[in-house]
Enzyme design. Structure first.
Site, PDB file in Angstrom:
ATOM      1  N   ASP A  87      -5.936   1.205   0.263  1.00 37.43           N
ATOM      2  CA  ASP A  87      -6.087   1.453   1.697  1.00 37.43           C
ATOM      3  C   ASP A  87      -7.493   1.045   2.123  1.00 37.43           C
ATOM      4  O   ASP A  87      -8.303   0.597   1.315  1.00 37.43           O
ATOM      5  CB  ASP A  87      -5.828   2.921   2.017  1.00 37.43           C
ATOM      6  CG  ASP A  87      -7.062   3.751   1.737  1.00 37.43           C
ATOM      7  OD1 ASP A  87      -7.630   3.588   0.655  1.00 37.43           O
ATOM      8  OD2 ASP A  87      -7.479   4.543   2.591  1.00 37.43           O
ATOM      9  N   LYS A 139       0.830  -1.204   0.000  1.00 38.38           N
ATOM     10  CA  LYS A 139       0.000   0.000   0.000  1.00 38.38           C
ATOM     11  C   LYS A 139       0.867   1.258   0.000  1.00 38.38           C
ATOM     12  O   LYS A 139       0.661   2.155  -0.826  1.00 38.38           O
ATOM     13  CB  LYS A 139      -0.948  -0.028   1.205  1.00 38.38           C
ATOM     14  CG  LYS A 139      -1.936   1.099   1.225  1.00 38.38           C
ATOM     15  CD  LYS A 139      -1.440   2.186   2.139  1.00 38.38           C
ATOM     16  CE  LYS A 139      -2.023   3.517   1.759  1.00 38.38           C
ATOM     17  NZ  LYS A 139      -1.428   4.582   2.545  1.00 38.38           N
TER      18      LYS A 139
END
Length: 230
Positions: A170, A152
């Site tokens: 996310d 991420k």
DNA sequence: ACCGCAGGTATCC
DNA sequence: GGATACATGCGGT
């Protein structure tokens, strides 16, 4: 005067059920702001030096598990120490600003030490050395000397310096995809193959909607947070 | 005042 | 693979 300039209120959270139509609508509303933000990212890759790229990487160390605003304040606080501050100096600068001052100071110090040794902190040259998009990110994630970048945050970093095609999966974006029944659960993908699978599923959505892949991330994130930041 | 939540990751088992 | 440490300010109620 500027009679043709349409006044637009602040970006707002979308509370209704998430639908494709609502996404298209939000994209239409926020398109200009999103394109502007993306062009700022492109400019980093266009004329940012290695110090700038390093700063963007550190920003991403700071945003894991804390708000984007806290990340922005943190980068301001440590800027004087980015190049050669000691770990205690960085930790002290983060104290009262970031929620994990010691842990994040360790990331910054350890990663900088590694990158100095590995490539003399010539981050641009290092990133350019990869032919393959995925290999570039894989390196950031897998390199044990770099602390603080999982899939991420590595994607976040690459997007923020102007590189395209990396999904920032996310919790907000994952929640969107789950609500759309594109994925079963909003649980973060915890392996490379799972991350890539969800990323492909997001790509399918962008193809169906004809919304640019990098714009889509900011559309979904702003629908959940009411903001268009970094 | 209080309470849930921050664009997660490293590390240990 | 799953739990835990990291250890705090902000915004809504």
């Amino acid at each position: 005067m500027n009679a043709d300039v349409e006044f637009r209120g602040p970006v707002e959270k979308v509370k209704d059920t998430l639908t494709i139509d609502r996404i298209l609508e939000a994209h239409e509303e926020r398109r200009d702001e999103i394109k502007q933000r993306l062009s700022e990212f492109e400019n980093v890759w266009k004329d940012g030096d290695d110090d700038r790229l390093w700063e963007e990487m550190v920003f991403c160390f700071f945003t894991g598990g804390c708000s984007a605003k806290m990340g922005l304040r943190s980068i301001e606080a440590v800027r004087p120490f980015l190049g050669d501050g000691t770990q205690p100096e960085i930790a002290s600068a983060l104290s009262g600003v970031h929620r994990y001052p010691n842990a994040r100071a360790r990331y910054v110090y350890a990663s900088r030490s590694f990158l100095k040794e590995h490539c003399n902190l010539e981050i641009r040259k290092k990133l350019e050395s990869f032919d393959c998009h995925l290999e570039r990110r894989d390196w950031l994630v897998r390199e044990k000397g770099i602390k603080g970048l999982g899939y991420k945050e590595a994607s976040h970093f690459l997007r923020n310096i102007g590189l395209k095609g990396y999904a920032i999966l996310d919790k907000h974006v994952l929640k969107c995809l789950a609500e759309l029944k594109i994925i079963d659960s909003p649980k973060p993908p915890n392996t490379r193959s799972r991350y890539l699978r969800v990323e492909d599923q997001l790509r399918d959505l962008t193809e169906r909607t004809k919304i640019d892949f990098d714009e889509m991330d900011l559309v979904l994130w702003s629908m959940k947070t009411g903001q268009i930041l970094k």
